[in-house]
Design a protein around this motif. Structure first.
Motif, PDB file in Angstrom:
ATOM      1  N   GLN A  66       0.862  -1.178   0.000  1.00  0.00           N
ATOM      2  CA  GLN A  66       0.000   0.000   0.000  1.00  0.00           C
ATOM      3  C   GLN A  66       0.902   1.232   0.000  1.00  0.00           C
ATOM      4  O   GLN A  66       1.666   1.452   0.937  1.00  0.00           O
ATOM      5  CB  GLN A  66      -0.905   0.016   1.234  1.00  0.00           C
ATOM      6  CG  GLN A  66      -1.759   1.272   1.347  1.00  0.00           C
ATOM      7  CD  GLN A  66      -2.444   1.399   2.691  1.00  0.00           C
ATOM      8  OE1 GLN A  66      -2.659   0.398   3.371  1.00  0.00           O
ATOM      9  NE2 GLN A  66      -2.777   2.613   3.080  1.00  0.00           N
ATOM     10  N   TYR A  67       0.810   2.033  -1.035  1.00  0.00           N
ATOM     11  CA  TYR A  67       1.684   3.202  -1.140  1.00  0.00           C
ATOM     12  C   TYR A  67       0.977   4.493  -0.745  1.00  0.00           C
ATOM     13  O   TYR A  67       1.575   5.377  -0.169  1.00  0.00           O
ATOM     14  CB  TYR A  67       2.229   3.316  -2.570  1.00  0.00           C
ATOM     15  CG  TYR A  67       3.131   2.160  -2.954  1.00  0.00           C
ATOM     16  CD1 TYR A  67       4.392   2.028  -2.393  1.00  0.00           C
ATOM     17  CD2 TYR A  67       2.700   1.196  -3.859  1.00  0.00           C
ATOM     18  CE1 TYR A  67       5.211   0.948  -2.719  1.00  0.00           C
ATOM     19  CE2 TYR A  67       3.512   0.121  -4.194  1.00  0.00           C
ATOM     20  CZ  TYR A  67       4.767   0.009  -3.630  1.00  0.00           C
ATOM     21  OH  TYR A  67       5.571  -1.053  -3.954  1.00  0.00           O
ATOM     22  N   GLY A  68      -0.288   4.589  -1.044  1.00  0.00           N
ATOM     23  CA  GLY A  68      -1.021   5.811  -0.739  1.00  0.00           C
ATOM     24  C   GLY A  68      -1.776   5.722   0.570  1.00  0.00           C
ATOM     25  O   GLY A  68      -1.860   4.659   1.196  1.00  0.00           O
ATOM     26  N   ASN A  77       0.039  10.582   5.010  1.00  0.00           N
ATOM     27  CA  ASN A  77       0.650   9.357   5.519  1.00  0.00           C
ATOM     28  C   ASN A  77      -0.174   8.830   6.690  1.00  0.00           C
ATOM     29  O   ASN A  77      -0.416   9.549   7.667  1.00  0.00           O
ATOM     30  CB  ASN A  77       2.095   9.606   5.950  1.00  0.00           C
ATOM     31  CG  ASN A  77       2.844   8.313   6.230  1.00  0.00           C
ATOM     32  OD1 ASN A  77       2.680   7.720   7.296  1.00  0.00           O
ATOM     33  ND2 ASN A  77       3.668   7.875   5.284  1.00  0.00           N
ATOM     34  N   ASP A  78      -0.592   7.582   6.618  1.00  0.00           N
ATOM     35  CA  ASP A  78      -1.478   7.000   7.638  1.00  0.00           C
ATOM     36  C   ASP A  78      -0.823   6.853   9.004  1.00  0.00           C
ATOM     37  O   ASP A  78      -1.521   6.672  10.011  1.00  0.00           O
ATOM     38  CB  ASP A  78      -1.954   5.611   7.189  1.00  0.00           C
ATOM     39  CG  ASP A  78      -3.009   5.680   6.097  1.00  0.00           C
ATOM     40  OD1 ASP A  78      -3.536   6.779   5.859  1.00  0.00           O
ATOM     41  OD2 ASP A  78      -3.302   4.633   5.484  1.00  0.00           O
ATOM     42  N   HIS A  79       0.489   6.891   9.050  1.00  0.00           N
ATOM     43  CA  HIS A  79       1.185   6.705  10.323  1.00  0.00           C
ATOM     44  C   HIS A  79       1.283   8.011  11.118  1.00  0.00           C
ATOM     45  O   HIS A  79       1.815   8.017  12.225  1.00  0.00           O
ATOM     46  CB  HIS A  79       2.573   6.113  10.076  1.00  0.00           C
ATOM     47  CG  HIS A  79       2.531   4.835   9.296  1.00  0.00           C
ATOM     48  ND1 HIS A  79       1.971   3.682   9.799  1.00  0.00           N
ATOM     49  CD2 HIS A  79       2.942   4.536   8.032  1.00  0.00           C
ATOM     50  CE1 HIS A  79       2.055   2.716   8.889  1.00  0.00           C
ATOM     51  NE2 HIS A  79       2.628   3.217   7.805  1.00  0.00           N
ATOM     52  N   ILE A  80       0.770   9.078  10.569  1.00  0.00           N
ATOM     53  CA  ILE A  80       0.697  10.380  11.233  1.00  0.00           C
ATOM     54  C   ILE A  80      -0.751  10.595  11.641  1.00  0.00           C
ATOM     55  O   ILE A  80      -1.633  10.802  10.803  1.00  0.00           O
ATOM     56  CB  ILE A  80       1.174  11.508  10.299  1.00  0.00           C
ATOM     57  CG1 ILE A  80       2.621  11.290   9.875  1.00  0.00           C
ATOM     58  CG2 ILE A  80       0.995  12.860  10.961  1.00  0.00           C
ATOM     59  CD1 ILE A  80       3.622  11.310  11.026  1.00  0.00           C
ATOM     60  N   ARG A  81      -1.023  10.534  12.962  1.00  0.00           N
ATOM     61  CA  ARG A  81      -2.402  10.607  13.468  1.00  0.00           C
ATOM     62  C   ARG A  81      -2.517  11.551  14.671  1.00  0.00           C
ATOM     63  O   ARG A  81      -2.983  11.159  15.743  1.00  0.00           O
ATOM     64  CB  ARG A  81      -2.885   9.211  13.862  1.00  0.00           C
ATOM     65  CG  ARG A  81      -2.966   8.236  12.678  1.00  0.00           C
ATOM     66  CD  ARG A  81      -3.252   6.817  13.114  1.00  0.00           C
ATOM     67  NE  ARG A  81      -3.394   5.938  11.963  1.00  0.00           N
ATOM     68  CZ  ARG A  81      -4.554   5.596  11.387  1.00  0.00           C
ATOM     69  NH1 ARG A  81      -5.681   6.036  11.895  1.00  0.00           N
ATOM     70  NH2 ARG A  81      -4.579   4.807  10.330  1.00  0.00           N
ATOM     71  N   PRO A  82      -2.122  12.806  14.526  1.00  0.00           N
ATOM     72  CA  PRO A  82      -2.211  13.738  15.668  1.00  0.00           C
ATOM     73  C   PRO A  82      -3.640  14.071  16.069  1.00  0.00           C
ATOM     74  O   PRO A  82      -3.871  14.626  17.142  1.00  0.00           O
ATOM     75  CB  PRO A  82      -1.471  14.982  15.159  1.00  0.00           C
ATOM     76  CG  PRO A  82      -1.596  14.904  13.678  1.00  0.00           C
ATOM     77  CD  PRO A  82      -1.561  13.449  13.337  1.00  0.00           C
ATOM     78  N   GLU A  83      -4.601  13.738  15.209  1.00  0.00           N
ATOM     79  CA  GLU A  83      -6.013  14.011  15.534  1.00  0.00           C
ATOM     80  C   GLU A  83      -6.595  12.984  16.494  1.00  0.00           C
ATOM     81  O   GLU A  83      -7.705  13.158  17.012  1.00  0.00           O
ATOM     82  CB  GLU A  83      -6.856  14.043  14.246  1.00  0.00           C
ATOM     83  CG  GLU A  83      -7.091  12.687  13.595  1.00  0.00           C
ATOM     84  CD  GLU A  83      -5.901  12.113  12.850  1.00  0.00           C
ATOM     85  OE1 GLU A  83      -5.963  10.933  12.452  1.00  0.00           O
ATOM     86  OE2 GLU A  83      -4.900  12.841  12.664  1.00  0.00           O
ATOM     87  N   SER A 118       3.250   1.465   3.202  1.00  0.00           N
ATOM     88  CA  SER A 118       4.619   0.948   3.249  1.00  0.00           C
ATOM     89  C   SER A 118       5.637   1.974   3.711  1.00  0.00           C
ATOM     90  O   SER A 118       6.661   1.614   4.305  1.00  0.00           O
ATOM     91  CB  SER A 118       5.024   0.418   1.871  1.00  0.00           C
ATOM     92  OG  SER A 118       4.871   1.430   0.892  1.00  0.00           O
ATOM     93  N   TYR A 119       5.391   3.252   3.462  1.00  0.00           N
ATOM     94  CA  TYR A 119       6.345   4.288   3.874  1.00  0.00           C
ATOM     95  C   TYR A 119       5.857   4.938   5.158  1.00  0.00           C
ATOM     96  O   TYR A 119       4.662   5.230   5.292  1.00  0.00           O
ATOM     97  CB  TYR A 119       6.492   5.343   2.777  1.00  0.00           C
ATOM     98  CG  TYR A 119       7.396   6.490   3.176  1.00  0.00           C
ATOM     99  CD1 TYR A 119       8.775   6.353   3.119  1.00  0.00           C
ATOM    100  CD2 TYR A 119       6.858   7.692   3.631  1.00  0.00           C
ATOM    101  CE1 TYR A 119       9.607   7.412   3.489  1.00  0.00           C
ATOM    102  CE2 TYR A 119       7.674   8.749   4.014  1.00  0.00           C
ATOM    103  CZ  TYR A 119       9.046   8.601   3.941  1.00  0.00           C
ATOM    104  OH  TYR A 119       9.868   9.628   4.321  1.00  0.00           O
ATOM    105  N   PRO A 120       6.769   5.167   6.117  1.00  0.00           N
ATOM    106  CA  PRO A 120       8.205   4.861   6.122  1.00  0.00           C
ATOM    107  C   PRO A 120       8.465   3.451   6.662  1.00  0.00           C
ATOM    108  O   PRO A 120       7.721   2.958   7.499  1.00  0.00           O
ATOM    109  CB  PRO A 120       8.776   5.913   7.051  1.00  0.00           C
ATOM    110  CG  PRO A 120       7.679   6.173   8.040  1.00  0.00           C
ATOM    111  CD  PRO A 120       6.394   6.003   7.280  1.00  0.00           C
ATOM    112  N   SER A 121       9.541   2.863   6.188  1.00  0.00           N
ATOM    113  CA  SER A 121       9.880   1.505   6.623  1.00  0.00           C
ATOM    114  C   SER A 121      11.176   1.453   7.420  1.00  0.00           C
ATOM    115  O   SER A 121      11.639   0.374   7.760  1.00  0.00           O
ATOM    116  CB  SER A 121       9.990   0.588   5.400  1.00  0.00           C
ATOM    117  OG  SER A 121      10.974   1.076   4.501  1.00  0.00           O
TER     118      SER A 121
END
Length: 442
Positions: A114-116, A125-131, A204-207
């Motif tokens: 999964q790239y997007g 980026n899904d790994h950024i979730r400050p909300e 997949s990013y960041p790995s």
């Protein structure tokens, strides 16, 4: 017909205020507010580290401290408890916890990468979730609360342990008799960051650590650009990041090199992160001090290796042996370097291991006053709650421990842990202690 509607309307106006007093049902019968005071007299009171009141009196009401001192006035409608020979300390504050919030499990195997992103209206980026707000997933855990209470804690700072930018935490008391409306001291207490991907996404990013570091740099560049009104679309993640920038900011370094990496990111982004260390900071203490950061230190010192079997012993490296030998000195080394730090029970097998670990750190050079500060006043300071928790001052929450003696002495027992004025019995002090060494003659 019109007259009936008019009368019903008037009746509605009269009835609504009656129900507006409480918006939720209670089956408690007649509600009567307890206006009594609870007074603890003849105790050795330690309102804050380094302060002692002999033969002191502590007065509490409605879950808060009303007054304390040697000449504190005892109100007429008081329940008086004589604590002759016992000590009172502020309850501990845990700044790093996942209490009551279940961390998500990692998603299963995906056939293709999964790239997007998988979400619209949020950061790319899904790994950024400050909300993320910890309150949304919070459920008071009575069993975990009991473990924390027995270890001496009264308040925990809980967050969702997932993602790089993890969102905001909640500051919750361990008052089992209350409800969330009473327990929650702050629903946006602090924010958390880490070098760990989210289990809620397979993007997949960041790995790698390098990629995560680059992503965090980019996040703050994007947030500044967004705040300047340069983006036409709405981004809920960047809005939350900018909104919460003045909250206490915690970053899980989780070890010497991670700590230094966070220190460099602080210089680049201008964010003064409080670093949650890994326990090996003593190895390069000068560089750790140069970060200028405040720290939260774990106490999960390694167990001794079983080297009785020569073959098994050959698998233990010199580095592992040195770490086992020196890890308990970490808090003392941080103290000697003049670095401000709190202590956490987070990586221990259970919170009840806390006191043994603190005593071990004291044996290896940590000052007792500094140890008490690291469990009470400093965590409160890091969370911006000085004077409310971690201390016994007029107007502070009535979170305190009743102990048999000085808190860090080997034979000292925690008898009770009062949280928001509610008693929790840890060891019943009315039971006669007959522990000792005896000689039996037959």
């Amino acid at each position: 017909m019109t007259k009936r509607l008019f009368l019903l309307g008037i009746l509605g106006f009269l009835v609504v205020p009656l129900f507006a007093q409480d918006y939720f049902p209670k089956n408690d019968g007649v509600i009567a507010k307890n206006t009594n005071y609870t007074v603890f007299k003849n105790a050795t009171i330690h309102p804050a580290p380094g302060e002692t009141i002999n033969n002191g009196t502590l007065v509490i009401q409605d879950g808060k401290v009303v007054s304390l001192g040697r000449s504190a006035t005892i109100p007429e409608n008081s329940v008086v408890v004589d604590l002759q020979g016992k000590h009172i300390y502020p309850s501990f504050v845990e700044v790093y916890s996942g209490f009551g919030i279940e961390a998500p499990k990692r998603e299963g195997f995906r056939r293709s990468a999964q790239y997007g992103p998988s979400r619209d209206g949020y950061y790319w980026n899904d790994h950024i979730r400050p909300e993320t707000n910890a309150l949304e997933d919070f459920k008071f855990d009575t069993k975990a609360a009991d473990d924390y209470i027995k270890a001496g804690f009264g308040v925990v700072n809980a967050h969702k342990e997932d993602a790089i930018a993890r969102g905001t935490s909640i500051l919750v008391t361990l008052n089992e008799e209350g409800d969330n409306a009473n327990r929650l001291l702050d629903t946006d207490a602090s924010t958390f960051f880490s070098f760990e991907r989210s289990n809620l996404s397979s993007q997949s990013y960041p790995s790698s650590i390098m990629g995560m570091t680059a992503l965090i740099r980019q996040l703050y560049v994007d947030a500044k650009w967004y705040a300047g009104g340069n983006v036409a679309t709405k981004d809920l993640s960047l809005e939350a990041l900018n909104k919460n920038k003045n909250l206490p900011q915690f970053f899980i370094g989780d070890g010497l090199y991670g700590d230094l990496r966070v220190g460099n990111l602080s210089n680049e982004t201008g964010v003064n992160w409080i670093i949650i260390g890994g326990g090996d900071e003593y190895q390069r203490i000068d560089e750790i001090k140069a970060t200028g950061a405040k720290f939260v230190l774990p106490l999960d010192f390694p167990d001794a290796y079983d080297v009785e079997d020569p073959y098994q012993a050959s698998f233990v490296s010199l580095g592992d042996m040195k770490y086992w030998n020196q890890a308990p000195t970490n808090p003392a080394k941080m103290q000697e370097a003049g670095i401000t730090f709190a202590l956490t029970s987070h990586n221990l097998k259970s919170p009840d291991k806390l006191m043994d670990a603190v005593k071990k750190a004291i044996q290896y050079g940590l000052d007792e006053k500094t140890a008490l500060e690291a469990l009470t006043t400093i965590p409160a300071e890091l969370l911006g709650k000085s004077g409310q928790i971690g201390t016994l001052k007029d107007g502070a929450w009535a979170n305190f421990l009743i102990t048999s003696g000085p808190i860090f002495e080997d034979k000292t027992m925690i008898y009770e842990n009062w949280v928001q004025g509610t008693k929790n019995v840890v060891n019943d002090y009315s039971v006669i202690d007959i522990d000792g060494t005896y000689a039996l003659n037959m």
